[in-house]
Design a protein around this motif. Structure first.
Motif, short mmCIF file in Angstrom:
data_model
loop_
_atom_site.label_atom_id
_atom_site.label_comp_id
_atom_site.label_asym_id
_atom_site.label_seq_id
_atom_site.Cartn_x
_atom_site.Cartn_y
_atom_site.Cartn_z
N SER A 168 0.84 -1.19 0.00
CA SER A 168 0.00 0.00 0.00
C SER A 168 0.88 1.25 0.00
O SER A 168 1.94 1.27 0.63
N PRO A 169 0.47 2.32 -0.69
CA PRO A 169 1.32 3.52 -0.80
C PRO A 169 1.61 4.18 0.54
O PRO A 169 2.63 4.85 0.70
N TRP A 170 0.74 3.98 1.53
CA TRP A 170 0.88 4.68 2.81
C TRP A 170 1.62 3.87 3.87
O TRP A 170 1.68 4.26 5.02
N SER A 171 2.15 2.71 3.51
CA SER A 171 2.93 1.92 4.46
C SER A 171 4.35 1.75 3.93
O SER A 171 4.62 1.98 2.74
N LEU A 172 5.27 1.34 4.81
CA LEU A 172 6.66 1.12 4.43
C LEU A 172 6.87 -0.37 4.20
O LEU A 172 6.69 -1.19 5.10
N SER A 173 7.22 -0.74 2.96
CA SER A 173 7.42 -2.14 2.60
C SER A 173 8.92 -2.43 2.51
O SER A 173 9.64 -1.73 1.79
N LYS A 228 7.57 -0.40 -5.20
CA LYS A 228 7.59 -1.19 -3.98
C LYS A 228 8.47 -2.42 -4.24
O LYS A 228 8.45 -2.95 -5.36
N PRO A 229 9.20 -2.94 -3.25
CA PRO A 229 9.37 -2.46 -1.88
C PRO A 229 10.05 -1.08 -1.83
O PRO A 229 10.65 -0.65 -2.81
N ASP A 230 9.96 -0.44 -0.66
CA ASP A 230 10.56 0.88 -0.50
C ASP A 230 12.05 0.80 -0.25
O ASP A 230 12.80 1.69 -0.67
N LEU A 231 12.50 -0.22 0.44
CA LEU A 231 13.92 -0.37 0.78
C LEU A 231 14.17 -1.81 1.20
O LEU A 231 13.24 -2.61 1.32
N SER A 264 10.47 -10.59 7.67
CA SER A 264 10.03 -10.20 9.02
C SER A 264 11.17 -9.56 9.79
O SER A 264 10.96 -8.66 10.61
N MET A 265 12.40 -10.06 9.58
CA MET A 265 13.56 -9.52 10.28
C MET A 265 13.97 -8.17 9.69
O MET A 265 14.30 -7.22 10.40
N SER A 266 13.90 -8.06 8.35
CA SER A 266 14.43 -6.88 7.68
C SER A 266 13.57 -5.64 7.88
O SER A 266 14.08 -4.52 7.90
N TYR A 267 12.27 -5.82 8.03
CA TYR A 267 11.41 -4.64 8.11
C TYR A 267 11.69 -3.79 9.34
O TYR A 267 11.30 -2.62 9.43
N ASN A 268 12.41 -4.36 10.30
CA ASN A 268 12.68 -3.59 11.52
C ASN A 268 13.75 -2.53 11.33
O ASN A 268 14.11 -1.83 12.28
N LEU A 269 14.25 -2.36 10.11
CA LEU A 269 15.11 -1.21 9.82
C LEU A 269 14.40 0.09 10.18
O LEU A 269 15.03 1.08 10.55
N THR A 270 13.08 0.06 10.07
CA THR A 270 12.30 1.25 10.41
C THR A 270 12.62 1.74 11.81
O THR A 270 12.71 2.95 12.06
N MET A 271 12.79 0.81 12.75
CA MET A 271 13.07 1.20 14.11
C MET A 271 14.43 1.91 14.19
O MET A 271 14.61 2.85 14.94
#
Length: 505
Positions: free
Chosen positions: A282-287, A453-456, A492-499
């Motif tokens: 979705s455009p409003w979430s970080l993938s 997408k993905p964003d990063l 699942s592990m990689s998305y925590n870059l956001t933190m």
């Protein structure tokens, strides 16, 4: 049904039941209604026939109607690899960050979730803790809820926010776990485990169980998390195929999260390397996609003729004897099977009398349960598949390329008493890192092709993090290894870059 009406006297449940009563009788309407979303957005869950669904969908106030399906769950080194050392200066503001983890729960006793040195929760926190005889919160885990809209909870699941599978604990500690020195999986990956924002607070929303993650529970968790006052929502689940935004509960929840100033960070999915395989877009979430780090786990296979071959696996087993008899799965079919089946070591295809106590060569990559079932001491698996990440197995195992596997096969068939042994895994340097790992889902965006997408991407391969002690290393039959920290891979592990981005911004 979109946003909540601004009326002060609005009752979501009354409105939803009234809508149901317009398409069915009152008695059935009360039985059909299951749950109302009324804290952060407007909607409800009900049992409907196809005709009733169409009538509800035609109402002016209804945005969309879709079935509740099941979604599936998609270190000591990764932060150093990314250039964020342990001695970076921390600020007080980190302790005010609340990370909402929508996953399989948490193991509160893990050192990663100790509240030593923490003060009380931030004043903005409005959530609660569903404590029970086997679960309590603290000043690190400041809130916890569990959701199960489908009835009774049975073994191996537990009716509390406690994690019985391990995935939720792993993702929570990757995102927001405290600093723990000497963490490892039975000696592998040893180092200091820490999350991206180790001083932040964690709010747990357990939506995933042994049979998956219900859409209705996912939306209920979004509704609560937004209202509770979290700063970011982490969600690493996805379906089997892409959905339109109006039919995707994750996209809907993330939309309302975004409208309330809360970023939703999603795993891209583990369906790669096919193009267009991304599931959260979705455009409003970080993938976030998954890439490898500069560490890999290699497992040596030593044959009785003195030759050795190097495969990949996360193998903690140390075989006691020097060598064991080596057999080929295709040569030891069970009664009623033949070599064309047993060569792949599928369940029930191997002869226990011939395989028990041996190391068995298989022509495919499996999870090892078929070999454990017949008493194998170890297994060598070979195929042309990708080998850029490592699996754990319930017995000593190594995964070889087809080229090396062919050499092992030739040795078995040209030797009267073939033998082999499998070494414990060792760490090696991955010089090509970083690159996106094969299993990571790819774009393009299947719904809105002009939005990339993905964003990063971020580290998501062979990550050491906290684990549930109600599970084992693999969670498979025959595995008795109970550990505090485990090594797994996934977006699942990689998305925590956001933190990490929050921590250092």
């Amino acid at each position: 049904m979109g946003d909540l009406p601004s009326k002060s006297d609005f009752s979501a449940t009354s409105m939803h039941v009234s809508m149901l009563q317009s398409v069915m009788d009152s008695e059935r309407a009360s039985k059909s209604w299951l749950h109302s979303y009324h804290k952060s957005f407007n909607g409800f869950v009900a049992k409907l026939t196809e005709e009733e669904k169409e009538k509800i969908a035609s109402m002016d106030e209804v945005v969309s109607v879709f079935p509740s399906t099941k979604k599936q769950l998609h270190t000591t080194r990764s932060w150093d690899f990314m250039g964020f050392p342990q001695d970076v200066k921390r600020t007080q503001i980190e302790s005010d960050i609340i990370v909402g983890m929508l996953d399989s729960g948490i193991w509160p006793e893990s050192q990663s979730f100790s509240d030593e040195g923490f003060g009380p929760p931030p004043g903005k926190w409005k959530g609660s803790c569903q404590s029970s005889s086997n679960f309590t919160c603290n000043n690190k885990i400041i809130g916890a809820r569990f959701y199960h809209s489908e009835g009774n909870i049975s073994y191996p699941d537990v009716p509390s926010p406690r994690d019985s599978g391990g995935h939720g604990s792993h993702t929570a500690s990757t995102a927001a776990g405290g600093i723990v020195k000497g963490a490892s999986l039975l000696g592998l990956g040893s180092g200091t485990a820490r999350g991206g924002v180790p001083s932040s607070r964690i709010a747990v929303y357990k939506i995933c169980w042994s049979d998956g993650c219900s859409d209705s529970d996912i939306l209920a968790a979004f509704d609560d998390a937004i209202s509770d006052g979290v700063d970011i929502i982490s969600l690493s689940v996805g379906g089997l195929f892409p959905l339109d935004y109006f039919d995707d509960p994750i996209a809907i929840g993330a939309f309302h999260s975004m409208k309330n100033g809360i970023l939703t960070s999603n795993s891209a999915g583990n369906s790669g390397p096919n193009p267009g395989s991304i599931l959260n877009f979705s455009p409003w979430s970080l993938s976030v996609a998954a890439n490898v780090i500069d560490r890999k786990f290699l497992t040596q296979v030593f044959l009785g003729n003195g030759k050795s071959y190097e495969g990949v696996s996360v193998n903690t087993f140390k075989l006691q004897n020097e060598t064991y008899s080596l057999v080929y799965g295709g040569n030891v079919p069970a009664p009623g099977s033949d070599g064309s089946e047993s060569r792949y070591c599928s369940l029930g295809s191997l002869d226990a009398k011939l395989v028990n106590g041996t190391i068995v060569l298989c022509d495919s990559l499996g999870n090892g349960t078929a070999q454990v079932e017949v008493g194998a001491i170890g297994t060598i698996m070979q195929s042309n598949g990708f080998n850029d990440f490592a699996f754990s197995f319930p017995l000593s195992a190594s995964y070889l390329t087809s080229t090396d596997g062919t050499q092992v096969f030739k040795y078995i068939n040209t030797t009267s008493n073939p033998s082999a042994t499998i070494a414990k895994s060792v760490e090696a340097v991955e010089k090509a890192a970083p690159f996106v790992v094969s299993f990571s889902s790819r774009g393009p965006n299947p719904i809105t092709s002009d939005i990339l997408k993905p964003d990063l991407s971020a580290p998501g391969v062979d990550i050491v993090a906290a684990w549930s002690e109600l599970s084992t290393v693999t969670g498979l039959e025959g595995d008795s290894r109970v550990v505090s920290y485990n090594i797994i891979s996934g977006t699942s592990m990689s998305y925590n870059l956001t933190m990490m981005m929050l921590s250092y911004s």
